[in-house]
Write a protein that holds these residues in place. Structure first.
Motif, PDB file in Angstrom:
ATOM      1  N   THR A 156       0.852  -1.195   0.000  1.00  0.00           N
ATOM      2  CA  THR A 156       0.000   0.000   0.000  1.00  0.00           C
ATOM      3  C   THR A 156       0.886   1.242   0.000  1.00  0.00           C
ATOM      4  O   THR A 156       0.659   2.200  -0.736  1.00  0.00           O
ATOM      5  CB  THR A 156      -0.902  -0.006   1.248  1.00  0.00           C
ATOM      6  N   VAL A 157       1.930   1.191   0.813  1.00  0.00           N
ATOM      7  CA  VAL A 157       2.855   2.324   0.884  1.00  0.00           C
ATOM      8  C   VAL A 157       3.572   2.521  -0.453  1.00  0.00           C
ATOM      9  O   VAL A 157       3.808   3.640  -0.901  1.00  0.00           O
ATOM     10  CB  VAL A 157       3.892   2.100   2.014  1.00  0.00           C
ATOM     11  N   MET A 158       3.894   1.402  -1.102  1.00  0.00           N
ATOM     12  CA  MET A 158       4.603   1.493  -2.377  1.00  0.00           C
ATOM     13  C   MET A 158       3.694   1.973  -3.510  1.00  0.00           C
ATOM     14  O   MET A 158       4.156   2.244  -4.608  1.00  0.00           O
ATOM     15  CB  MET A 158       5.204   0.128  -2.749  1.00  0.00           C
ATOM     16  N   GLY A 159       2.416   2.050  -3.229  1.00  0.00           N
ATOM     17  CA  GLY A 159       1.491   2.508  -4.262  1.00  0.00           C
ATOM     18  C   GLY A 159       1.217   1.451  -5.299  1.00  0.00           C
ATOM     19  O   GLY A 159       0.942   1.755  -6.454  1.00  0.00           O
ATOM     20  N   CYS A 160       1.304   0.183  -4.885  1.00  0.00           N
ATOM     21  CA  CYS A 160       1.101  -0.915  -5.839  1.00  0.00           C
ATOM     22  C   CYS A 160      -0.280  -1.543  -5.692  1.00  0.00           C
ATOM     23  O   CYS A 160      -0.501  -2.666  -6.127  1.00  0.00           O
ATOM     24  CB  CYS A 160       2.179  -1.971  -5.673  1.00  0.00           C
ATOM     25  N   GLY A 161      -1.184  -0.864  -5.040  1.00  0.00           N
ATOM     26  CA  GLY A 161      -2.565  -1.332  -4.966  1.00  0.00           C
ATOM     27  C   GLY A 161      -2.733  -2.511  -4.038  1.00  0.00           C
ATOM     28  O   GLY A 161      -1.819  -2.913  -3.317  1.00  0.00           O
ATOM     29  N   ASP A 162      -3.945  -3.049  -4.077  1.00  0.00           N
ATOM     30  CA  ASP A 162      -4.257  -4.194  -3.215  1.00  0.00           C
ATOM     31  C   ASP A 162      -3.751  -5.466  -3.869  1.00  0.00           C
ATOM     32  O   ASP A 162      -4.060  -5.755  -5.002  1.00  0.00           O
ATOM     33  CB  ASP A 162      -5.770  -4.290  -3.009  1.00  0.00           C
ATOM     34  N   GLN A 163      -2.971  -6.204  -3.140  1.00  0.00           N
ATOM     35  CA  GLN A 163      -2.462  -7.486  -3.621  1.00  0.00           C
ATOM     36  C   GLN A 163      -2.910  -8.554  -2.634  1.00  0.00           C
ATOM     37  O   GLN A 163      -3.295  -8.256  -1.513  1.00  0.00           O
ATOM     38  CB  GLN A 163      -0.924  -7.457  -3.672  1.00  0.00           C
ATOM     39  N   SER A 164      -2.853  -9.795  -3.071  1.00  0.00           N
ATOM     40  CA  SER A 164      -3.197 -10.872  -2.147  1.00  0.00           C
ATOM     41  C   SER A 164      -2.185 -10.850  -1.004  1.00  0.00           C
ATOM     42  O   SER A 164      -0.993 -10.646  -1.208  1.00  0.00           O
ATOM     43  CB  SER A 164      -3.148 -12.217  -2.858  1.00  0.00           C
ATOM     44  N   VAL A 165      -2.670 -11.028   0.186  1.00  0.00           N
ATOM     45  CA  VAL A 165      -1.810 -10.906   1.358  1.00  0.00           C
ATOM     46  C   VAL A 165      -1.830 -12.196   2.154  1.00  0.00           C
ATOM     47  O   VAL A 165      -2.878 -12.775   2.402  1.00  0.00           O
ATOM     48  CB  VAL A 165      -2.299  -9.735   2.253  1.00  0.00           C
ATOM     49  N   ASP A 166      -0.652 -12.655   2.502  1.00  0.00           N
ATOM     50  CA  ASP A 166      -0.545 -13.821   3.378  1.00  0.00           C
ATOM     51  C   ASP A 166      -0.555 -13.304   4.817  1.00  0.00           C
ATOM     52  O   ASP A 166       0.410 -12.714   5.273  1.00  0.00           O
ATOM     53  CB  ASP A 166       0.763 -14.566   3.070  1.00  0.00           C
ATOM     54  N   LYS A 167      -1.687 -13.510   5.506  1.00  0.00           N
ATOM     55  CA  LYS A 167      -1.808 -12.919   6.834  1.00  0.00           C
ATOM     56  C   LYS A 167      -1.181 -13.788   7.923  1.00  0.00           C
ATOM     57  O   LYS A 167      -1.122 -13.394   9.079  1.00  0.00           O
ATOM     58  CB  LYS A 167      -3.281 -12.667   7.152  1.00  0.00           C
ATOM     59  N   ARG A 168      -0.730 -14.989   7.527  1.00  0.00           N
ATOM     60  CA  ARG A 168      -0.092 -15.823   8.544  1.00  0.00           C
ATOM     61  C   ARG A 168       1.272 -15.244   8.882  1.00  0.00           C
ATOM     62  O   ARG A 168       2.101 -15.038   7.995  1.00  0.00           O
ATOM     63  CB  ARG A 168       0.079 -17.262   8.022  1.00  0.00           C
ATOM     64  N   GLY A 169       1.482 -14.977  10.112  1.00  0.00           N
ATOM     65  CA  GLY A 169       2.795 -14.524  10.550  1.00  0.00           C
ATOM     66  C   GLY A 169       3.157 -13.132  10.108  1.00  0.00           C
ATOM     67  O   GLY A 169       4.332 -12.841   9.902  1.00  0.00           O
ATOM     68  N   ALA A 170       2.143 -12.271   9.912  1.00  0.00           N
ATOM     69  CA  ALA A 170       2.442 -10.894   9.515  1.00  0.00           C
ATOM     70  C   ALA A 170       3.321 -10.232  10.577  1.00  0.00           C
ATOM     71  O   ALA A 170       3.191 -10.498  11.769  1.00  0.00           O
ATOM     72  CB  ALA A 170       1.148 -10.112   9.341  1.00  0.00           C
ATOM     73  N   THR A 171       4.227  -9.381  10.105  1.00  0.00           N
ATOM     74  CA  THR A 171       5.181  -8.744  11.010  1.00  0.00           C
ATOM     75  C   THR A 171       5.179  -7.242  10.789  1.00  0.00           C
ATOM     76  O   THR A 171       5.111  -6.771   9.649  1.00  0.00           O
ATOM     77  CB  THR A 171       6.603  -9.287  10.732  1.00  0.00           C
ATOM     78  N   ALA A 216      11.632   1.191 -10.386  1.00  0.00           N
ATOM     79  CA  ALA A 216      11.895   0.570  -9.089  1.00  0.00           C
ATOM     80  C   ALA A 216      12.367   1.606  -8.068  1.00  0.00           C
ATOM     81  O   ALA A 216      11.914   1.605  -6.912  1.00  0.00           O
ATOM     82  CB  ALA A 216      12.939  -0.536  -9.251  1.00  0.00           C
ATOM     83  N   LEU A 217      13.252   2.495  -8.484  1.00  0.00           N
ATOM     84  CA  LEU A 217      13.779   3.503  -7.551  1.00  0.00           C
ATOM     85  C   LEU A 217      12.668   4.370  -6.979  1.00  0.00           C
ATOM     86  O   LEU A 217      12.702   4.752  -5.818  1.00  0.00           O
ATOM     87  CB  LEU A 217      14.835   4.379  -8.248  1.00  0.00           C
ATOM     88  N   GLN A 218      11.684   4.659  -7.804  1.00  0.00           N
ATOM     89  CA  GLN A 218      10.553   5.478  -7.319  1.00  0.00           C
ATOM     90  C   GLN A 218       9.866   4.826  -6.125  1.00  0.00           C
ATOM     91  O   GLN A 218       9.255   5.504  -5.313  1.00  0.00           O
ATOM     92  CB  GLN A 218       9.512   5.643  -8.424  1.00  0.00           C
ATOM     93  N   ARG A 219       9.931   3.500  -6.065  1.00  0.00           N
ATOM     94  CA  ARG A 219       9.248   2.777  -5.001  1.00  0.00           C
ATOM     95  C   ARG A 219      10.217   2.192  -3.986  1.00  0.00           C
ATOM     96  O   ARG A 219       9.890   1.273  -3.250  1.00  0.00           O
ATOM     97  CB  ARG A 219       8.364   1.693  -5.605  1.00  0.00           C
ATOM     98  N   GLY A 220      11.429   2.711  -3.999  1.00  0.00           N
ATOM     99  CA  GLY A 220      12.384   2.356  -2.952  1.00  0.00           C
ATOM    100  C   GLY A 220      13.238   1.139  -3.243  1.00  0.00           C
ATOM    101  O   GLY A 220      14.095   0.783  -2.433  1.00  0.00           O
ATOM    102  N   MET A 221      13.050   0.482  -4.384  1.00  0.00           N
ATOM    103  CA  MET A 221      13.845  -0.714  -4.704  1.00  0.00           C
ATOM    104  C   MET A 221      15.081  -0.279  -5.490  1.00  0.00           C
ATOM    105  O   MET A 221      14.950   0.406  -6.500  1.00  0.00           O
ATOM    106  CB  MET A 221      13.006  -1.702  -5.522  1.00  0.00           C
ATOM    107  N   TRP A 222      16.239  -0.698  -5.045  1.00  0.00           N
ATOM    108  CA  TRP A 222      17.459  -0.145  -5.649  1.00  0.00           C
ATOM    109  C   TRP A 222      18.439  -1.199  -6.144  1.00  0.00           C
ATOM    110  O   TRP A 222      19.416  -0.869  -6.815  1.00  0.00           O
ATOM    111  CB  TRP A 222      18.183   0.731  -4.635  1.00  0.00           C
TER     112      TRP A 222
END
Lengths: 172, 145
Positions: free
Chosen positions: B51-66, B107-113
């Motif tokens: 959500t922070v990266m602005g990549c919309g809603d994706q399927s989320v694995d809620k087991r063991g979220a950190t 990628a850089l726009q979304r913090g991936m370098w």
């Protein structure tokens, strides 16, 4: 039976055919050959200049990267080199399909270097440069800007795409 | 968390590995102030990484979220939720590759370098400071776009 006669029409025709064949040989020898890689995308055949294709990779895992445009499915690992992948279907107006059912051809032209997803490879062949005709097909949209020409092939007319134009279209 | 490696001397950097929406990421452990298990009981709470990266809603694995608490220059730390926290390891700086030119600007726009290969799979290197700088700290805290 008629005796052999220099004036036979068939003899004249045969001489003319052989003369043309010899002329044709001379023309072919002088016509520069270029290698093309013929592939399919959607239901159509396309080609790239072979000089721009470094290798053809089997179906491989493409690592998705969030936030990329639709024409960039992600990254591949080619023997330790990390390469981008372009989905050529996006530019040719076809629906996206599972990338892992596709092949990746590695295109290198100047500073441009990327994998390109194609459905299948049909042929790799040498053709005379003169066999490349100006594009006549009515490609629309972005695809029109990628075309270098058209060539004849057993499967019909093949649209020859230019890697340099693809790179320019991506604003490199 | 404290990185023992020193990138400048060409040795190694300590990376914290995690996944979100099926994508494997790693971040310099120096950027993470702490981690905690996250129970998603309501819609209130820290935003998901995607959500922070602005990549919309994706399927989320809620087991063991950190929940990660991220250090922030001159600002209060902020928190993000990722799906699975994996481990932390020292990685040789020489094993880090830059992203291909076609990919890098997006990628850089979304913090991936950068990217590394680990266990035969690609891991995207994330810089939360860069993400925050590009997105703006308030927007990061609010959950992105």
């Amino acid at each position: 039976m008629t005796a052999p006669d220099d004036g036979l029409k068939s003899e004249l025709l045969l001489d003319e055919i052989k003369r043309r064949d010899r002329m044709g040989d001379v023309v072919d020898a002088e016509d520069e050959l270029v290698k093309v890689v013929i592939f399919t995308s959607g239901d159509a055949g396309y080609a790239f200049y072979g000089a721009d294709i470094k290798e053809i990779l089997p179906a491989c895992v493409i690592s998705w990267v969030p936030g990329l445009p639709e024409y960039l499915p992600g990254l591949i690992n080619v023997r330790g080199d990390i390469e981008s992948v372009i989905d050529i279907r996006h530019f040719l107006g076809f629906e996206r399909i599972d990338p892992e059912k596709c092949l990746v051809i590695m295109a290198v032209r100047g500073d441009f270097r990327s994998g390109i997803l194609v459905d299948s490879i049909e042929d790799v062949m040498d053709i005379p440069k003169s066999a490349i005709k100006p594009p006549l097909t009515t490609l629309g949209g972005v695809a029109r800007g990628l075309v270098a020409g058209e060539i004849e092939h057993a499967r019909g007319v093949i649209t020859l795409l230019d890697v340099e134009k693809l790179a320019a279209g991506l604003n490199l | 968390m404290r990185s023992r490696g020193n990138a400048r001397d060409g040795s190694f950097v300590n990376l914290l590995f995690f996944s979100a929406c099926g994508v494997r990421f790693a971040v310099d452990a120096d950027q993470v102030a702490g981690t905690a298990a996250f129970e998603e009981e309501s819609e209130e709470g820290p935003p998901r990484l995607f959500t922070v990266m602005g990549c919309g809603d994706q399927s989320v694995d809620k087991r063991g979220a950190t929940m990660l608490t991220i250090k922030s220059n001159n600002l209060e730390p902020f928190r993000l939720v990722v799906d699975v926290l994996e481990d932390m390891a020292g990685i040789s700086v020489g094993d880090i590759r830059s992203l291909p030119p076609l990919i890098e600007p997006f990628a850089l726009q979304r913090g991936m370098w950068g990217v590394i290969v680990r266990d035969g799979k690609l891991v995207l290197l994330m810089d939360f400071q860069r993400l925050m700088k590009n997105k703006g700290p308030e927007r990061v805290r609010d959950g992105g776009d």
